[in-house]
Scaffold this motif. Structure first.
Motif, PDB file in Angstrom:
ATOM      1  N   PRO A   1       0.810  -1.232   0.000  1.00  0.00           N
ATOM      2  CA  PRO A   1       0.000   0.000   0.000  1.00  0.00           C
ATOM      3  C   PRO A   1       0.840   1.277   0.000  1.00  0.00           C
ATOM      4  O   PRO A   1       0.504   2.233  -0.687  1.00  0.00           O
ATOM      5  CB  PRO A   1      -0.830  -0.122   1.278  1.00  0.00           C
ATOM      6  N   GLY A   2       1.938   1.296   0.759  1.00  0.00           N
ATOM      7  CA  GLY A   2       2.774   2.499   0.780  1.00  0.00           C
ATOM      8  C   GLY A   2       3.383   2.802  -0.573  1.00  0.00           C
ATOM      9  O   GLY A   2       3.459   3.964  -0.988  1.00  0.00           O
ATOM     10  N   ALA A   3       3.821   1.753  -1.268  1.00  0.00           N
ATOM     11  CA  ALA A   3       4.388   1.948  -2.610  1.00  0.00           C
ATOM     12  C   ALA A   3       3.316   2.397  -3.590  1.00  0.00           C
ATOM     13  O   ALA A   3       3.573   3.223  -4.475  1.00  0.00           O
ATOM     14  CB  ALA A   3       5.058   0.657  -3.091  1.00  0.00           C
ATOM     15  N   PHE A   4       2.099   1.887  -3.422  1.00  0.00           N
ATOM     16  CA  PHE A   4       0.994   2.320  -4.290  1.00  0.00           C
ATOM     17  C   PHE A   4       0.716   3.810  -4.104  1.00  0.00           C
ATOM     18  O   PHE A   4       0.563   4.552  -5.077  1.00  0.00           O
ATOM     19  CB  PHE A   4      -0.268   1.505  -3.985  1.00  0.00           C
ATOM     20  N   VAL A   5       0.675   4.257  -2.860  1.00  0.00           N
ATOM     21  CA  VAL A   5       0.433   5.682  -2.587  1.00  0.00           C
ATOM     22  C   VAL A   5       1.550   6.528  -3.192  1.00  0.00           C
ATOM     23  O   VAL A   5       1.296   7.569  -3.809  1.00  0.00           O
ATOM     24  CB  VAL A   5       0.290   5.928  -1.068  1.00  0.00           C
ATOM     25  N   LEU A   6       2.791   6.085  -3.025  1.00  0.00           N
ATOM     26  CA  LEU A   6       3.925   6.819  -3.591  1.00  0.00           C
ATOM     27  C   LEU A   6       3.838   6.860  -5.117  1.00  0.00           C
ATOM     28  O   LEU A   6       4.080   7.911  -5.735  1.00  0.00           O
ATOM     29  CB  LEU A   6       5.238   6.175  -3.145  1.00  0.00           C
ATOM     30  N   GLU A   7       3.484   5.732  -5.731  1.00  0.00           N
ATOM     31  CA  GLU A   7       3.339   5.689  -7.189  1.00  0.00           C
ATOM     32  C   GLU A   7       2.283   6.686  -7.661  1.00  0.00           C
ATOM     33  O   GLU A   7       2.521   7.473  -8.592  1.00  0.00           O
ATOM     34  CB  GLU A   7       2.946   4.284  -7.625  1.00  0.00           C
ATOM     35  N   GLN A   8       1.122   6.669  -7.020  1.00  0.00           N
ATOM     36  CA  GLN A   8       0.037   7.560  -7.433  1.00  0.00           C
ATOM     37  C   GLN A   8       0.424   9.031  -7.231  1.00  0.00           C
ATOM     38  O   GLN A   8       0.154   9.869  -8.087  1.00  0.00           O
ATOM     39  CB  GLN A   8      -1.240   7.218  -6.654  1.00  0.00           C
ATOM     40  N   ALA A   9       1.067   9.330  -6.105  1.00  0.00           N
ATOM     41  CA  ALA A   9       1.515  10.705  -5.856  1.00  0.00           C
ATOM     42  C   ALA A   9       2.555  11.132  -6.882  1.00  0.00           C
ATOM     43  O   ALA A   9       2.557  12.282  -7.344  1.00  0.00           O
ATOM     44  CB  ALA A   9       2.085  10.815  -4.442  1.00  0.00           C
ATOM     45  N   THR A  10       3.423  10.205  -7.254  1.00  0.00           N
ATOM     46  CA  THR A  10       4.453  10.500  -8.257  1.00  0.00           C
ATOM     47  C   THR A  10       3.823  10.791  -9.613  1.00  0.00           C
ATOM     48  O   THR A  10       4.221  11.738 -10.301  1.00  0.00           O
ATOM     49  CB  THR A  10       5.426   9.306  -8.367  1.00  0.00           C
TER      50      THR A  10
END
Length: 197
Positions: A88-97
């Motif tokens: 989930p943390g990587a998903f949030v970072l991906e979307q924010a990126t």
């Protein structure tokens, strides 16, 4: 118009992040739909709807296009894509990126087009056209790949048709949006230069 763009941009963000889209779309096409909505649809609407946001993210359009290229291609490397799928943390970072990359490109390109300087406006058009080209290349690679590039990293069964559909979504949304906007900015800049001459 500004208010309409702001409402539409925020509504698109809410739709792609809060609606239960997993019930309607396979995994990879959903990933690509979210990606394209963020960078090609929501980002320009947010820049037009919230001028202060556009000013905050405005950098050189060609540098913005380069940053966006690096971020988008990095997140489509199999290991990083798999991390965003599993964590989930990587998903949030991906979307924010993705959203940040979209804001940088559109803020820089639209701001450059408004300076009244032909060179700036053409740089803005160039940023959008370069983005269209690399989106087209990535979409074509995903569509035409002979095997599922991500299944092993996501821990899912291979889904080559889903990957191909995701690539086609990238081609159908990203390529024409950036291409049309870039051509319109270039035509406008050249028309203004001709009118001044």
């Amino acid at each position: 118009m500004r208010r309409g763009c702001a409402i539409a941009g925020v509504a698109l963000l809410a739709l792609i992040w809060l609606a239960p889209l997993e019930a309607w779309l396979p995994r990879f096409p959903l990933h690509m739909l979210r990606h394209m909505v963020l960078v090609a649809l929501a980002a320009p609407l947010l820049v037009l709807g919230f001028p202060a946001l556009g000013r905050a993210f405005a950098i050189s359009p060609l540098i913005a296009a380069g940053v966006e290229f690096l971020l988008v291609w990095a997140w489509h490397l199999p290991a990083l894509h798999g991390a965003a799928f599993r964590l989930p943390g990587a998903f949030v970072l991906e979307q924010a990126t993705f959203l940040t990359a979209g804001l940088l490109v559109w803020s820089g390109s639209l701001r450059a087009a408004r300076t009244g300087q032909t060179a700036d406006a053409l740089a803005g058009a160039g940023g959008l056209l370069l983005t269209s080209m690399h989106m087209t290349l990535l979409g074509a690679l995903l569509t035409l790949a002979p095997r599922d590039l991500y299944a092993a990293f996501c821990g899912t069964p291979p889904d080559l048709p889903g990957q191909s559909s995701g690539g086609m979504l990238m081609l159908a949304i990203g390529t024409p949006v950036y291409l049309l906007a870039g051509v319109l900015l270039a035509a406008r800049a050249l028309g203004e230069k001709e009118a001044r001459a």
